[in-house]
Design a protein around this motif. Sequence first.
Motif, mmCIF file in Angstrom:
data_model
loop_
_atom_site.group_PDB
_atom_site.id
_atom_site.type_symbol
_atom_site.label_atom_id
_atom_site.label_comp_id
_atom_site.label_asym_id
_atom_site.label_seq_id
_atom_site.Cartn_x
_atom_site.Cartn_y
_atom_site.Cartn_z
ATOM 1 N N ASP A 107 2.195 3.301 2.619
ATOM 2 C CA ASP A 107 1.509 3.893 3.770
ATOM 3 C C ASP A 107 0.108 4.388 3.416
ATOM 4 O OD1 ASP A 107 3.786 3.592 5.466
ATOM 5 O OD2 ASP A 107 4.672 5.357 4.513
ATOM 6 N N GLU A 135 -2.945 3.072 3.241
ATOM 7 C CA GLU A 135 -4.025 2.728 4.176
ATOM 8 C C GLU A 135 -3.880 3.491 5.491
ATOM 9 O OE1 GLU A 135 -6.754 1.034 3.475
ATOM 10 O OE2 GLU A 135 -5.983 0.755 1.445
ATOM 11 N N LYS A 136 -2.655 3.647 5.928
ATOM 12 C CA LYS A 136 -2.400 4.389 7.163
ATOM 13 C C LYS A 136 -2.857 5.840 7.018
ATOM 14 C CE LYS A 136 1.692 3.814 8.917
ATOM 15 N NZ LYS A 136 3.120 3.940 9.259
ATOM 16 N N LEU A 148 -5.055 7.076 4.905
ATOM 17 C CA LEU A 148 -6.509 7.145 4.785
ATOM 18 C C LEU A 148 -7.200 6.961 6.128
ATOM 19 C CD1 LEU A 148 -6.899 5.114 1.488
ATOM 20 C CD2 LEU A 148 -7.036 7.588 1.766
ATOM 21 N N GLY A 149 -6.549 6.269 7.034
ATOM 22 C CA GLY A 149 -7.136 6.005 8.345
ATOM 23 C C GLY A 149 -6.899 7.092 9.378
ATOM 24 N N LYS A 155 -4.972 14.920 3.640
ATOM 25 C CA LYS A 155 -4.799 13.578 3.076
ATOM 26 C C LYS A 155 -4.590 13.654 1.570
ATOM 27 C CE LYS A 155 -7.706 11.303 6.516
ATOM 28 N NZ LYS A 155 -8.970 10.570 6.734
ATOM 29 N N ARG A 166 -5.055 3.911 -8.260
ATOM 30 C CA ARG A 166 -5.598 3.613 -6.922
ATOM 31 C C ARG A 166 -5.631 4.878 -6.061
ATOM 32 N NH1 ARG A 166 -4.177 0.409 -2.032
ATOM 33 N NH2 ARG A 166 -6.020 0.768 -0.764
ATOM 34 N N GLU A 222 -8.964 6.783 -4.421
ATOM 35 C CA GLU A 222 -9.101 7.164 -3.013
ATOM 36 C C GLU A 222 -9.394 8.660 -2.884
ATOM 37 O OE1 GLU A 222 -9.459 5.104 -0.619
ATOM 38 O OE2 GLU A 222 -8.862 3.320 -1.737
#
Length: 76
Positions: free
Chosen positions: A7, A9-10, A12-13, A22, A55, A59
């Motif tokens: 999840d 990418e979700k 981060l968006g 976050k 990763r 981020e």
Amino acid sequence: MEYNYNDLEKILGFTSWSDKKKIDELFRIDSNMYTNLGSDSTEKERASVERKSKRIYKEISKMDPVIGSELLRSIM
């Protein structure tokens, strides 16, 4: 809802979440991945968690460069 690495990418968006929220969730995911490793984990599993963790730290460094750079430096 409990999120996992898939999840990323979700999370981060999310525009309604603050950077702090976050980062907190990314730390929770990271710690959960390491918690699930055990003495019976294979080298491949450990390497996978390390790649995912790196990763996550990258981020985090986009949101908070000070914390992110320290995290990345600690794993190198």
